[in-house]
Scaffold this motif. Structure first.
Motif, mmCIF file in Angstrom:
data_model
loop_
_atom_site.group_PDB
_atom_site.id
_atom_site.type_symbol
_atom_site.label_atom_id
_atom_site.label_comp_id
_atom_site.label_asym_id
_atom_site.label_seq_id
_atom_site.Cartn_x
_atom_site.Cartn_y
_atom_site.Cartn_z
ATOM 1 N N HIS A 46 6.272 -7.954 5.705
ATOM 2 C CA HIS A 46 5.265 -7.205 4.498
ATOM 3 C C HIS A 46 4.949 -5.864 4.446
ATOM 4 N N ILE A 47 5.330 -5.159 3.523
ATOM 5 C CA ILE A 47 4.500 -3.557 3.231
ATOM 6 C C ILE A 47 2.917 -4.641 2.239
ATOM 7 N N LEU A 48 2.144 -3.531 3.417
ATOM 8 C CA LEU A 48 0.757 -3.757 2.527
ATOM 9 C C LEU A 48 0.437 -3.213 1.829
ATOM 10 N N SER A 49 -0.144 -1.682 2.360
ATOM 11 C CA SER A 49 -0.399 -0.653 0.889
ATOM 12 C C SER A 49 -0.139 0.044 1.739
ATOM 13 N N LEU A 50 0.358 1.337 0.670
ATOM 14 C CA LEU A 50 0.635 3.210 1.166
ATOM 15 C C LEU A 50 -0.607 3.386 1.300
ATOM 16 N N ASP A 51 -1.124 3.567 2.093
ATOM 17 C CA ASP A 51 -2.550 4.659 2.465
ATOM 18 C C ASP A 51 -2.456 5.972 2.452
ATOM 19 N N ASP A 52 -3.860 6.524 2.903
ATOM 20 C CA ASP A 52 -2.962 8.482 2.724
ATOM 21 C C ASP A 52 -2.556 8.887 3.561
ATOM 22 N N PHE A 53 -2.402 8.359 4.946
ATOM 23 C CA PHE A 53 -1.940 9.025 5.924
ATOM 24 C C PHE A 53 -0.853 7.822 6.615
ATOM 25 N N THR A 54 -0.748 6.766 6.161
ATOM 26 C CA THR A 54 -0.273 5.789 6.712
ATOM 27 C C THR A 54 0.567 4.277 5.873
#
Length: 348
Positions: free
Chosen positions: A196-204
């Protein structure tokens, strides 16, 4: 009754009661001082009942009048009631919680459970507390009320899902990441793995890899093995891991990546073999009491089922067959008693 007789009878009764209680204490508890709380509790109740009976026998043997004897018995009853009243709050609560746990069966001996900050395998189920063995081989006694008043997580013996969260850079395509993570899960012997893709963070980008583990007893080593294969697969594909985030203070070239140097195949194979051997030994040592308790409980239940099955055949059997069945039942009962009286393994 003369004065000599009035002294001899109470004294003889007192000596007899003390000797009898000492003998019963040795028979019930002294012979097997290391038995668990599960089998010790009913014996303690029997010993307490015998002590009260012995005390009443001494009172009846005293050379006093009927009125004084009744007052003395009433005083003893009042003292016992007071002791029970003062100590019963926690005791009764834990006892009732223990009965509730037996009825609902949220876990069995040998299962992994988590209650609050405590996690480990159940090594003993008592009437007042439940003992778990942690991965550091510590034994923790949890009051049964704690298990019924707080959220309890039990890992099912049929299998569980283990997961790991990992962060990677935006420069790596998610399809490539998913393929490598699934490959790592396959090498770790996990079934039906998914990403699963959990989150799209600032740098990762944060990913979660999950897979089904059938052998729950290998939970600790399997999780470690999964981490190892993730490192091998991602680093082998020239992908640097950014979990939780890279905070490097040294100057490095723009094209330089934070990836360990590749080791030789021979060294890598020997390291994996050493890790596998160490992890197998680690779980065997860490949960030794839980393993022993689980095996003993299952064996005792099997023996009880066989006894019930044989007893049901007695009525429909001939005299000759009935005699053989009775012999088998006695042998099974003897084996069951040996297991019940077997001392529980202690530290040291």
């Amino acid at each position: 009754m003369d004065s000599a007789t009035s002294i001899v009878i109470p004294a003889t009764t007192l000596v007899g009661v003390v000797a009898f209680l000492w003998l019963m204490q040795w028979l019930l508890l002294g012979r097997n001082p290391e038995i668990g709380n599960e089998r010790k509790f009913p014996r303690q109740i029997i010993l307490l009942a015998l002590t009260i009976t012995g005390l009443l026998a001494i009172v009846f043997a005293l050379p006093i009048g009927e009125s004084s004897r009744n007052q003395l018995i009433g005083l003893i009853g009042l003292l016992i009631s007071g002791i029970i009243a003062f100590s019963s709050t926690n005791m009764v609560s834990n006892l009732m919680a223990g009965i509730l746990l037996r009825m609902t069966q949220p876990f069995k001996t040998g299962d992994f459970i988590r209650v609050g900050e405590h996690f480990g395998r159940v090594s003993e189920r008592g009437r007042f507390d439940t003992e778990i063995q942690t991965e550091t081989r510590e034994l923790i006694a949890l009051p049964n009320t704690l298990l019924t008043t707080q959220a309890l997580a039990a890992i099912r013996s049929s299998g569980t899902i283990i997961s790991v969260n990992i962060s990677l850079g935006y420069d790596v395509h998610h399809a490539r990441v998913e393929k490598l993570l699934l490959e790592a899960a396959e090498k770790a012997n996990l079934k039906d793995a998914f990403v699963h893709i959990l989150s799209l963070d600032d740098f990762t980008v944060s990913y979660r890899l999950s897979g089904f583990l059938e052998e729950v007893k290998k939970l600790i080593s399997s999780r470690s093995e999964l981490y190892r294969h993730i490192l091998d697969c991602l680093h082998g594909a020239d992908i640097e891991i950014m979990s939780p985030s890279v905070m490097n203070q040294r100057r490095i070239a723009e094209d330089q990546k934070v990836i360990p140097k590749t080791v030789s195949h021979t060294l890598d194979a020997s390291t994996n073999q050493a890790n596998d051997k160490a992890e197998k030994l680690a779980e065997k040592i860490a949960f030794d009491k839980a393993d022993e308790a689980e095996i003993a409980e299952k064996t005792m239940q099997t023996l009880k089922d066989k006894i019930v099955s044989l007893e049901s055949k007695l009525e429909q059997s001939s005299d000759e067959e009935r005699s053989k069945i009775k012999e088998k039942i006695e042998a099974l009962r003897h084996s069951l008693k040996k297991l019940e009286d077997k001392p529980v393994k202690q530290d040291g």
